[in-house]
Design an enzyme around this catalytic site. Structure first.
Site, short mmCIF file in Angstrom:
data_model
loop_
_atom_site.label_atom_id
_atom_site.label_comp_id
_atom_site.label_asym_id
_atom_site.label_seq_id
_atom_site.Cartn_x
_atom_site.Cartn_y
_atom_site.Cartn_z
N ASP A 146 0.72 -1.17 0.08
CA ASP A 146 -0.25 -0.12 -0.04
C ASP A 146 0.87 1.40 -0.16
O ASP A 146 1.99 1.20 0.32
CB ASP A 146 -1.06 0.16 1.33
CG ASP A 146 -0.12 0.09 2.67
OD1 ASP A 146 0.82 -0.67 2.64
OD2 ASP A 146 -0.52 0.97 3.18
N GLU B 257 0.00 -1.36 5.47
CA GLU B 257 0.94 -0.82 6.67
C GLU B 257 1.20 0.74 6.91
O GLU B 257 1.31 1.25 8.08
CB GLU B 257 2.59 -1.30 6.02
CG GLU B 257 3.55 -0.97 6.83
CD GLU B 257 4.18 0.25 7.15
OE1 GLU B 257 5.10 0.50 7.65
OE2 GLU B 257 3.83 1.13 6.14
#
Length: 417
Positions: free
Chosen positions: A87, A182
């Protein structure tokens, strides 16, 4: 052929493909992963791993990619995991990223063409001095680049390719883990440590080439909820107590010369209000609390509550609640118990031709939480700079050095087994 003889890398090509896939996470979503589009990249990674001959590569229901490179040695070697996150940050757009390669960089300011007001100035980015003659990759000016952490993803993928194609590089069993979310602090919420089956790990999520980090902040989230008194504004004299105004009074009362991200550095902790929302009747302030010394988190939280109490005393009909949530802890507390992990990481950096720099992070990584879940996991450089914004950049050569470092790490674990 030795590791340092390898000259054919695909990491930059992989990276420029991966960053064009929008994988931005969403801190306000309740699903996991927070955005389905993160799986768009993860599915590609699984197929590429399968194409390399890594037969167990798969995507699970939570958006994690798991894969195993089998051992090619008779030695009993600890199982090593390499981890990066797919991400990108919610702080800047990750849609329609257009990577640009500035070949043979010569120390100039980089004006990004789709928004010429975005300039990566040589004077503002001292690490550019190490990139003379290198190929610097940026976005086009309208988005972040995504080096955090698609550089790490690309490096692990290229290292996997080279290991599968060069069996003369001896290694034990290697695990690959790619995580979602994350950037919003949920990256390892659903990692199956038993299924992963690794003894030690390395996240590829650091910054400058040659750095390796074994210390992070310890982190809590703190939410202050204020209940004000809502009255029609035409009849509010002596009655209304606006929760919005109380919230702004609290933020205004926070110290500016210390305990603030803007005025701290190194191992100094901070209290950071990063979101205010609400109405006259109810408002919330969301804080992040950070310190390398875990014991100081309580002190910082008490200081916030003392400020809240002081402000709310001026609004006798209003009330407040404080909720604290643990986010992650300083991984050094775990890594100090396993010094060989850092020793091998630093020696791998030396063998790749760099002088290792041991650092602390003013932030956290997936490795912070993985370390406390039973997988001690320092953070190795991925080469990116100026994360989370339009001035983000990375160089091809630094990513290649990261690939080389991964190869030396696995070779060293086998050598010393």
């Amino acid at each position: 052929m030795t590791i340092n003889d390898i000259t054919t890398y695909e990491v930059a090509d992989r990276f420029t493909r991966y960053v064009q896939i929008d994988t931005q996470s969403d801190p306000y979503a309740t699903s996991f992963p927070s955005t389905e589009k993160q799986k768009d990249l993860s599915r590609i990674l699984v197929q590429e791993l399968l194409d390399l001959g890594i037969s167990d590569a798969h995507l699970d229901e939570f958006g994690y990619v798991y894969a195993t490179i089998p051992s090619n040695t008779d030695k009993q070697v600890p199982v090593i995991c390499f981890c990066s996150h797919v991400d990108t940050s919610p702080d800047s757009s990750g849609t329609h990223v257009k990577p640009l390669i500035h070949h043979n960089y010569q120390g100039t300011d980089l004006v990004l063409p789709e928004d010429p007001s975005v300039v990566i100035r040589f004077a503002d980015h001292p690490d550019l001095a190490n990139q003379i003659g290198n190929d610097v990759i940026t976005a086009s000016g309208k988005t972040l680049l995504g080096a955090d952490d698609k550089a790490g993803v690309a490096e692990i993928m290229d290292a996997a390719r080279l290991l599968m194609q060069n069996p003369e590089i001896k290694h034990g069993t290697i695990k690959i883990l790619f995580t979602p979310d994350e950037e919003i602090g949920r990256g390892v919420n659903h990692v199956d440590i038993a299924k992963l089956g690794a003894d030690f790990g390395y996240t590829m999520d650091g910054e400058r080439a040659g750095t390796i980090e074994d210390e992070t902040f310890s982190a809590n989230a703190l939410t202050v909820t204020i209940q004000g008194v809502s009255v029609h504004p035409g009849f509010a004299k002596g009655k209304m107590q606006s929760a919005v105004k109380i919230a702004t009074d609290i933020v205004a009362a926070l110290p500016n010369d210390r305990l603030s991200p803007e005025t701290t550095r190194g191992k100094e902790g901070f209290v950071h209000p990063n979101r205010i929302s609400g109405t006259v009747e109810e408002a919330t302030i969301e804080f992040i609390i950070r310190d390398h010394n875990t014991a100081l988190l309580d002190s910082h939280q008490r200081e916030v509550e003392d400020i809240v109490k002081s402000v709310i005393a001026n609004y006798p009909k209003s009330t407040y609640q404080i909720e604290v949530q643990e986010q992650y802890r300083n991984m050094k507390e775990v890594l100090d118990q396993h010094p060989q992990i850092m020793e091998i990481g630093m020696e791998a950096i030396r063998r790749a031709g760099m002088e290792p720099e041991r650092r602390s992070i003013r932030g956290g990584t997936d490795g912070s939480r993985l370390s406390f879940m039973g997988l001690p996991c320092p953070n190795v450089f991925a080469g990116g700079h100026a994360f989370h914004g339009k001035q983000e950049w990375v160089s091809r050569q630094d990513m290649e050095q990261a690939v080389k470092t991964i190869l030396h790490i696995v070779a060293l674990w086998e050598e010393r087994a």
